[in-house]
Design an enzyme around this catalytic site. Sequence first.
Site, PDB file in Angstrom:
ATOM      1  N   GLY A   1       8.617 -11.406 -18.244  1.00 35.86           N
ATOM      2  CA  GLY A   1       8.800 -10.192 -19.056  1.00 35.86           C
ATOM      3  C   GLY A   1       9.745 -10.342 -20.224  1.00 35.86           C
TER       4      GLY A   1
ATOM      5  N   GLN B   1       3.832 -13.744 -22.008  1.00 37.07           N
ATOM      6  CA  GLN B   1       2.527 -13.091 -21.893  1.00 37.07           C
ATOM      7  C   GLN B   1       1.420 -13.830 -22.630  1.00 37.07           C
ATOM      8  OE1 GLN B   1       2.520  -9.065 -23.387  1.00 37.07           O
ATOM      9  NE2 GLN B   1       0.369  -8.729 -22.879  1.00 37.07           N
TER      10      GLN B   1
ATOM     11  N   LYS C   1       5.498   4.045 -12.479  1.00 40.55           N
ATOM     12  CA  LYS C   1       6.831   3.677 -11.977  1.00 40.55           C
ATOM     13  C   LYS C   1       7.051   4.242 -10.569  1.00 40.55           C
ATOM     14  CE  LYS C   1       8.614   1.291 -15.472  1.00 40.55           C
ATOM     15  NZ  LYS C   1       8.636  -0.180 -15.393  1.00 40.55           N
TER      16      LYS C   1
ATOM     17  N   TYR D   1       6.487  10.323 -21.397  1.00 38.57           N
ATOM     18  CA  TYR D   1       6.470   9.138 -20.520  1.00 38.57           C
ATOM     19  C   TYR D   1       5.174   9.134 -19.690  1.00 38.57           C
ATOM     20  CZ  TYR D   1       8.526   5.134 -18.095  1.00 38.57           C
ATOM     21  OH  TYR D   1       8.774   3.872 -17.598  1.00 38.57           O
TER      22      TYR D   1
ATOM     23  N   LEU E   1      11.588  -3.797 -27.500  1.00 44.65           N
ATOM     24  CA  LEU E   1      10.248  -3.813 -28.107  1.00 44.65           C
ATOM     25  C   LEU E   1       9.360  -2.720 -27.485  1.00 44.65           C
ATOM     26  CD1 LEU E   1       8.422  -5.395 -30.104  1.00 44.65           C
ATOM     27  CD2 LEU E   1       7.721  -6.824 -28.164  1.00 44.65           C
TER      28      LEU E   1
HETATM   29  P1  NAD Z   1      10.045  -5.564 -23.571  1.00 43.80           P
HETATM   30  O1  NAD Z   1       8.965  -5.168 -24.508  1.00 43.80           O
HETATM   31  O2  NAD Z   1      11.076  -6.488 -24.088  1.00 43.80           O
HETATM   32  O3  NAD Z   1       9.440  -6.160 -22.226  1.00 43.80           O
HETATM   33  C1  NAD Z   1       8.188  -5.770 -21.702  1.00 43.80           C
HETATM   34  C2  NAD Z   1       7.487  -7.052 -21.316  1.00 43.80           C
HETATM   35  O4  NAD Z   1       6.263  -6.784 -20.644  1.00 43.80           O
HETATM   36  C3  NAD Z   1       7.156  -7.932 -22.533  1.00 43.80           C
HETATM   37  O5  NAD Z   1       7.774  -9.181 -22.403  1.00 43.80           O
HETATM   38  C4  NAD Z   1       5.638  -8.085 -22.454  1.00 43.80           C
HETATM   39  O6  NAD Z   1       5.194  -9.355 -22.874  1.00 43.80           O
HETATM   40  C5  NAD Z   1       5.419  -7.871 -20.960  1.00 43.80           C
HETATM   41  N1  NAD Z   1       4.013  -7.586 -20.633  1.00 43.80           N
HETATM   42  C6  NAD Z   1       3.268  -6.494 -20.952  1.00 43.80           C
HETATM   43  N2  NAD Z   1       2.000  -6.660 -20.530  1.00 43.80           N
HETATM   44  C7  NAD Z   1       1.934  -7.889 -19.932  1.00 43.80           C
HETATM   45  C8  NAD Z   1       0.896  -8.651 -19.316  1.00 43.80           C
HETATM   46  N3  NAD Z   1      -0.370  -8.195 -19.236  1.00 43.80           N
HETATM   47  N4  NAD Z   1       1.215  -9.876 -18.803  1.00 43.80           N
HETATM   48  C9  NAD Z   1       2.469 -10.358 -18.888  1.00 43.80           C
HETATM   49  N5  NAD Z   1       3.492  -9.694 -19.456  1.00 43.80           N
HETATM   50  C10 NAD Z   1       3.219  -8.478 -19.982  1.00 43.80           C
HETATM   51  O7  NAD Z   1      10.706  -4.175 -23.076  1.00 43.80           O
HETATM   52  P2  NAD Z   1      11.780  -3.864 -21.933  1.00 43.80           P
HETATM   53  O8  NAD Z   1      12.286  -2.521 -22.278  1.00 43.80           O
HETATM   54  O9  NAD Z   1      12.700  -4.995 -21.786  1.00 43.80           O
HETATM   55  O10 NAD Z   1      10.871  -3.699 -20.637  1.00 43.80           O
HETATM   56  C11 NAD Z   1      11.055  -4.436 -19.446  1.00 43.80           C
HETATM   57  C12 NAD Z   1      10.909  -3.541 -18.222  1.00 43.80           C
HETATM   58  O11 NAD Z   1      11.994  -2.617 -18.199  1.00 43.80           O
HETATM   59  C13 NAD Z   1       9.633  -2.702 -18.190  1.00 43.80           C
HETATM   60  O12 NAD Z   1       9.152  -2.637 -16.861  1.00 43.80           O
HETATM   61  C14 NAD Z   1      10.134  -1.345 -18.611  1.00 43.80           C
HETATM   62  O13 NAD Z   1       9.301  -0.328 -18.106  1.00 43.80           O
HETATM   63  C15 NAD Z   1      11.482  -1.336 -17.952  1.00 43.80           C
HETATM   64  N6  NAD Z   1      12.449  -0.341 -18.438  1.00 43.80           N
HETATM   65  C16 NAD Z   1      12.709  -0.232 -19.763  1.00 43.80           C
HETATM   66  C17 NAD Z   1      13.645   0.707 -20.212  1.00 43.80           C
HETATM   67  C18 NAD Z   1      13.940   0.884 -21.682  1.00 43.80           C
HETATM   68  O14 NAD Z   1      14.401   1.956 -22.071  1.00 43.80           O
HETATM   69  N7  NAD Z   1      13.730  -0.110 -22.524  1.00 43.80           N
HETATM   70  C19 NAD Z   1      14.297   1.525 -19.290  1.00 43.80           C
HETATM   71  C20 NAD Z   1      14.009   1.381 -17.918  1.00 43.80           C
HETATM   72  C21 NAD Z   1      13.074   0.440 -17.510  1.00 43.80           C
HETATM   73  O1  0WE Z   2       9.187   1.882 -19.452  1.00 48.11           O
HETATM   74  C1  0WE Z   2       9.482   2.043 -20.603  1.00 48.11           C
HETATM   75  C2  0WE Z   2       8.559   1.541 -21.695  1.00 48.11           C
HETATM   76  C3  0WE Z   2       7.145   1.829 -21.309  1.00 48.11           C
HETATM   77  C4  0WE Z   2       6.069   1.495 -22.303  1.00 48.11           C
HETATM   78  C5  0WE Z   2       6.185   1.607 -23.674  1.00 48.11           C
HETATM   79  C6  0WE Z   2       5.094   1.316 -24.481  1.00 48.11           C
HETATM   80  C7  0WE Z   2       5.145   1.468 -25.971  1.00 48.11           C
HETATM   81  C8  0WE Z   2       4.093   0.629 -26.682  1.00 48.11           C
HETATM   82  C9  0WE Z   2       4.858   1.133 -21.764  1.00 48.11           C
HETATM   83  N1  0WE Z   2       3.773   0.875 -22.537  1.00 48.11           N
HETATM   84  C10 0WE Z   2       3.894   0.947 -23.860  1.00 48.11           C
HETATM   85  N2  0WE Z   2       2.765   0.710 -24.597  1.00 48.11           N
HETATM   86  C11 0WE Z   2       2.782   0.600 -25.939  1.00 48.11           C
HETATM   87  O2  0WE Z   2       1.720   0.420 -26.586  1.00 48.11           O
HETATM   88  N3  0WE Z   2      10.644   2.713 -20.912  1.00 48.11           N
HETATM   89  C12 0WE Z   2      11.453   3.220 -19.835  1.00 48.11           C
HETATM   90  C13 0WE Z   2      11.078   3.013 -22.283  1.00 48.11           C
HETATM   91  C14 0WE Z   2      10.535   4.371 -22.619  1.00 48.11           C
HETATM   92  O3  0WE Z   2       9.266   4.514 -23.049  1.00 48.11           O
HETATM   93  C15 0WE Z   2       9.044   5.869 -23.241  1.00 48.11           C
HETATM   94  C16 0WE Z   2      10.213   6.578 -22.906  1.00 48.11           C
HETATM   95  C17 0WE Z   2      11.172   5.625 -22.508  1.00 48.11           C
HETATM   96  C18 0WE Z   2      12.548   5.907 -22.034  1.00 48.11           C
HETATM   97  C19 0WE Z   2       7.897   6.535 -23.633  1.00 48.11           C
HETATM   98  C20 0WE Z   2       7.928   7.921 -23.751  1.00 48.11           C
HETATM   99  C21 0WE Z   2       9.072   8.626 -23.420  1.00 48.11           C
HETATM  100  C22 0WE Z   2      10.215   7.974 -23.004  1.00 48.11           C
END
Ligand code: NAD
Ligand code: 0WE
Length: 263
Positions: free
Chosen positions: A12, A39, A162, A155, A194
């Site tokens: 990830g 990925q 989740k 969301y 991202l």
């Molecule tokens: P990120 O975009 O850096 O990471 C998401 C990753 O998912 C990317 O590396 C992408 O390549 C990978 N991914 C998506 N589809 C895939 C596939 N088919 N095969 C392999 N990899 C795949 O964003 P992040 O915020 O670091 O997200 C990481 C995790 O943290 C996610 O599960 C996200 O839901 C969770 N999260 C994010 C936040 C936030 O606010 N950013 C908060 C809580 C939880």
């Molecule tokens: O889990 C996440 C990110 C989830 C996510 C975001 C994207 C954007 C681009 C999953 N899939 C996609 N697909 C895309 O094409 N978070 C916890 C961050 C996040 O995402 C939100 C949030 C928060 C917080 C989306 C809507 C509302 C709040």
Amino acid sequence: MFLENKKILIAGLANKHSIAAGIARSMTEQGAKLAFTYQSERLKRNVEKIAHELGHDVLIECDVSKDESIHSMYQELSKTWENFDGLVHSIGFAPANELDGNFVDVATREGFQIAHDISSFSFTALAKGAKPLLNKNSSLLTLTYLGAVQSLPNYNVMGLAKASLEANVRFMASSLGKDEIRVNGISAGPIKTLAASGVKNFRKMLTSYAKRAPLGRTVTTDEVGNVAAFLCSDLASGITGEITYVDGGFSTSALSIDEYLES
Ligand code: NAD
Ligand code: 0WE
């Protein structure tokens, strides 16, 4: 260093802002040997640069939507690592059109299936492939979000995915406990990564979060990383099936004094 002699696979990582990057930094500080999956070819360079800077060199492509890709990733990994001690799943995805607008209006069967497949089942699939290679006292970790247990705007289907992922943590903990494999989740507060960059008004969300959170601010990927390192270490040997919140206390606070006086 509490991760010395631990080999941990991180899935990830997309760029230096990824939560997985914070986890990789912290685990490296604690002496872990790391391997990374990316990925697709498009992300290889980013991931390679971060891995090399931290002193790691095992990098393997893995698209978690394909069983074949997971299978060949483990085949490749087992050429360098006969066994390993941990897996970090930091992957989530739903089609963008599902994350903008009224839930019931924008929900589709296809979007539901994709979100649950990539964001929840992939954790089970990665664990299934890892099982024959995992040592005793291994630890599996995933990243979740408050939307699993409370609704919030936009969301949408990710909240359902989740919720499934958090149930996955409990069922996997029960399934793998007899092999001394622990399974936990970190529920992180919102961070500009991202995955968050495509989300409308994300900056506003961060401000409003900071106001309500007892710590009065959002959290960093390094703060999430430190808890991840702990949970994957033997210091956490008694913890499994658990979701640990790293959110500045947001989820424990119903209203802040500022929000209360503003209205
Ligand atoms: P990120 O975009 O850096 O990471 C998401 C990753 O998912 C990317 O590396 C992408 O390549 C990978 N991914 C998506 N589809 C895939 C596939 N088919 N095969 C392999 N990899 C795949 O964003 P992040 O915020 O670091 O997200 C990481 C995790 O943290 C996610 O599960 C996200 O839901 C969770 N999260 C994010 C936040 C936030 O606010 N950013 C908060 C809580 C939880
Ligand atoms: O889990 C996440 C990110 C989830 C996510 C975001 C994207 C954007 C681009 C999953 N899939 C996609 N697909 C895309 O094409 N978070 C916890 C961050 C996040 O995402 C939100 C949030 C928060 C917080 C989306 C809507 C509302 C709040």
